[in-house]
Motif scaffolding. Structure first.
Motif, PDB file in Angstrom:
ATOM      1  N   ASP A   7       6.528   8.623  -0.362  1.00  0.00           N
ATOM      2  CA  ASP A   7       5.131   9.014  -0.140  1.00  0.00           C
ATOM      3  C   ASP A   7       4.189   7.892  -0.594  1.00  0.00           C
ATOM      4  O   ASP A   7       3.228   7.557   0.098  1.00  0.00           O
ATOM      5  N   LEU A   8       4.475   7.323  -1.752  1.00  0.00           N
ATOM      6  CA  LEU A   8       3.622   6.283  -2.326  1.00  0.00           C
ATOM      7  C   LEU A   8       4.460   5.090  -2.760  1.00  0.00           C
ATOM      8  O   LEU A   8       5.527   5.260  -3.351  1.00  0.00           O
ATOM      9  N   THR A  35       7.214  11.649  -3.671  1.00  0.00           N
ATOM     10  CA  THR A  35       8.190  10.599  -3.965  1.00  0.00           C
ATOM     11  C   THR A  35       7.463   9.268  -4.037  1.00  0.00           C
ATOM     12  O   THR A  35       6.468   9.051  -3.334  1.00  0.00           O
ATOM     13  N   TRP A  36       7.963   8.371  -4.905  1.00  0.00           N
ATOM     14  CA  TRP A  36       7.255   7.108  -5.060  1.00  0.00           C
ATOM     15  C   TRP A  36       8.176   6.000  -5.541  1.00  0.00           C
ATOM     16  O   TRP A  36       9.277   6.240  -6.036  1.00  0.00           O
ATOM     17  N   ALA A  37       7.679   4.778  -5.343  1.00  0.00           N
ATOM     18  CA  ALA A  37       8.396   3.579  -5.774  1.00  0.00           C
ATOM     19  C   ALA A  37       7.373   2.555  -6.224  1.00  0.00           C
ATOM     20  O   ALA A  37       6.168   2.703  -5.973  1.00  0.00           O
ATOM     21  N   ILE A  38       7.845   1.526  -6.905  1.00  0.00           N
ATOM     22  CA  ILE A  38       6.967   0.417  -7.270  1.00  0.00           C
ATOM     23  C   ILE A  38       7.445  -0.847  -6.577  1.00  0.00           C
ATOM     24  O   ILE A  38       8.617  -0.958  -6.202  1.00  0.00           O
ATOM     25  N   MET A  80       8.605  -3.486   2.795  1.00  0.00           N
ATOM     26  CA  MET A  80       7.925  -2.550   1.895  1.00  0.00           C
ATOM     27  C   MET A  80       7.143  -1.508   2.692  1.00  0.00           C
ATOM     28  O   MET A  80       7.243  -0.296   2.434  1.00  0.00           O
ATOM     29  N   ALA A  81       6.358  -1.965   3.654  1.00  0.00           N
ATOM     30  CA  ALA A  81       5.526  -1.049   4.436  1.00  0.00           C
ATOM     31  C   ALA A  81       6.363  -0.056   5.232  1.00  0.00           C
ATOM     32  O   ALA A  81       5.970   1.099   5.413  1.00  0.00           O
ATOM     33  N   LYS A  82       7.515  -0.487   5.713  1.00  0.00           N
ATOM     34  CA  LYS A  82       8.393   0.409   6.469  1.00  0.00           C
ATOM     35  C   LYS A  82       8.909   1.563   5.615  1.00  0.00           C
ATOM     36  O   LYS A  82       9.268   2.624   6.135  1.00  0.00           O
ATOM     37  N   GLN A  83       8.946   1.356   4.300  1.00  0.00           N
ATOM     38  CA  GLN A  83       9.473   2.382   3.399  1.00  0.00           C
ATOM     39  C   GLN A  83       8.391   3.216   2.734  1.00  0.00           C
ATOM     40  O   GLN A  83       8.673   3.989   1.815  1.00  0.00           O
ATOM     41  N   ALA A  84       7.140   3.072   3.183  1.00  0.00           N
ATOM     42  CA  ALA A  84       6.028   3.766   2.542  1.00  0.00           C
ATOM     43  C   ALA A  84       5.232   4.595   3.540  1.00  0.00           C
ATOM     44  O   ALA A  84       5.022   4.176   4.671  1.00  0.00           O
ATOM     45  N   LYS A  85       4.789   5.764   3.099  1.00  0.00           N
ATOM     46  CA  LYS A  85       3.758   6.485   3.839  1.00  0.00           C
ATOM     47  C   LYS A  85       2.386   5.925   3.458  1.00  0.00           C
ATOM     48  O   LYS A  85       1.529   5.739   4.316  1.00  0.00           O
TER      49      LYS A  85
END
Length: 424
Positions: A7-8, A35-38, A80-85
């Motif tokens: 999500d983020l 869900t989120w990642a850094i 990175m962008a492909k894995q983010a909403k």
């Protein structure tokens, strides 16, 4: 295209502001089931951020996913962008590092939020990428931190108070309260201000390209204030606020006027308050010296290499201390004039009602800014159906009109309330 996973994604999580955004995201993600990642350049530093955030928040974040991305590597930004909403971009100054991230998000279907207070960057992104973002059904929303969500929220709040008529004008008064340790400014924020002021002439031609047609003039403009004045509204000496609030709010007003939300443009003038006339003189003196030095390459070199000395210790490359942050808070007082009915406005009458509202919040740069950014992101994820604009390069005021932004901020310690409501 790879299916979106998180999500983020917080890009620039190892930066000074990025670390505070990590803390805020971990709290809100639990509330909102996100869900989120850094993401960032250095794996070891990113792991350290998670370890330190675990201690600060008393939550185990060590298993939080980490993505490696660098503004100098298009392929890494694409992945990175492909894995983010939604990408929360905390990498500034944005005039140097923002555009590649915006472009990657548009091309790969991720919404993009930043906390820029840099008008040249914000308006250039709108000029270059608004159509492409709409075409790809992507939201690019700038200035989602202190610059300029509190100002935009004040305008939206007053608009709602005049919903049976029309808001005509708003003045805002920013007052910062500090503790014994004083105020601290992170170097990246200061660096953005140096480059922004030194390139301010860019804005003239940029705005002509962005907005070739002027908005209609306001029927009954506010009386002109002097550069230094005593405000009867807040009982303090005031100066024009030199941040990006005015430019951001006017872009929102133009968007709302074009969409028919506003029947007439709204005037907006932001000011900052100082504790005394002597403080005002000191501030003006520093502003004049700062502006003079920004005009030359030597002056900019001095400002950037001797910032700690020239600002008497207020600017620090390590950012303000926890004591400085905890001891700082701010209020923004909004004085709005408007019409109780559209009939009165359409007949050329003067505004007949004044509403004063006050927003109160904790430290502006590293507490309120993450709160604002993360709540804006939560709206994009949860309330896109309520948003008038589903895509494009937008301001917060244009993007979040009609959403629960103000309610969400009130629930997260950025509180706004009506102080007075009178007929004039």
């Amino acid at each position: 295209m790879t299916s979106q996973k998180f999500d983020l994604v917080i890009f620039g999580a190892t930066g000074f502001t990025g670390q505070f955004v990590v803390d805020e995201v971990c709290r809100v993600a639990e509330e909102e089931n996100l869900t989120w990642a850094i993401a960032g350049r250095n794996m070891a530093k990113l792991q350290k951020v998670l370890s330190e955030a675990s201690c600060r928040t008393d939550m185990n974040l060590l298993e939080t996913p980490i993505l490696i991305a660098d503004t100098s590597s298009k392929s890494s930004l694409d992945e990175m962008a492909k894995q983010a909403k939604v990408v929360l971009n905390c990498v500034g100054p944005y005039r140097f590092y923002g555009e590649p991230v915006v472009k990657a998000c548009i091309e790969n279907g991720a919404h993009h939020l930043d906390i820029s207070g840099e008008p040249q960057y914000l308006e250039t992104m709108q000029l270059l990428y608004h159509s492409k973002a709409k075409e790809n059904d992507v939201l690019i929303i700038g200035a989602t931190g202190f610059d300029s969500v509190p100002a935009e929220s004040g305008i939206l709040y007053l608009q709602d108070k005049f919903k049976s008529g029309q808001l005509a004008s708003v003045e805002s008064f920013l007052s910062i309260q500090t503790g014994p340790a004083g105020v601290g400014i992170n170097f990246a924020t200061y660096e953005s201000a140096v480059h922004g002021l030194s390139n301010a002439k860019e804005l003239v031609s940029l705005r002509k390209s962005l907005y070739p047609e002027p908005m209609p003039k306001v029927q009954h403009p506010l009386p002109k204030r002097s550069s230094l004045f005593f405000s009867d509204e807040v009982k303090k000496w005031c100066l024009p606020f030199m941040g990006s609030d005015k430019s951001v709010v006017y872009r929102s007003i133009r968007s709302q006027f074009s969409a028919g939300v506003l029947k007439s443009p709204v005037e907006f003038y932001p000011y900052m308050c100082v504790s005394s006339l002597f403080s005002a003189v000191k501030f003006i003196t520093f502003g004049l010296i700062f502006s003079f030095l920004c005009r030359s390459s030597l002056g900019r070199w001095l400002l950037l290499n001797f910032s700690h000395i020239l600002t008497l210790g207020k600017v620090k490359k390590g950012g303000p201390s926890r004591e400085q942050i905890d001891g700082t808070s701010f209020t923004m007082t909004f004085v709005g004039h408007g019409y109780d009915s559209l009939e009165l406005m359409n007949n050329g009458g003067k505004p007949n009602r004044q509403v004063t509202a006050r927003l109160a919040a904790p430290e502006l740069g590293y507490v309120t800014t993450p709160i604002c950014m993360v709540q804006c992101a939560a709206i994009v994820l949860k309330e896109k159906d309520k948003m008038q604009h589903k895509s494009g390069v937008l301001t917060p005021g244009a993007a979040f009109y009609g959403t629960s932004l103000i309610e969400r901020l009130n629930n997260h310690n950025v509180k706004i309330e009506t102080v007075s409501d009178t007929n004039v």
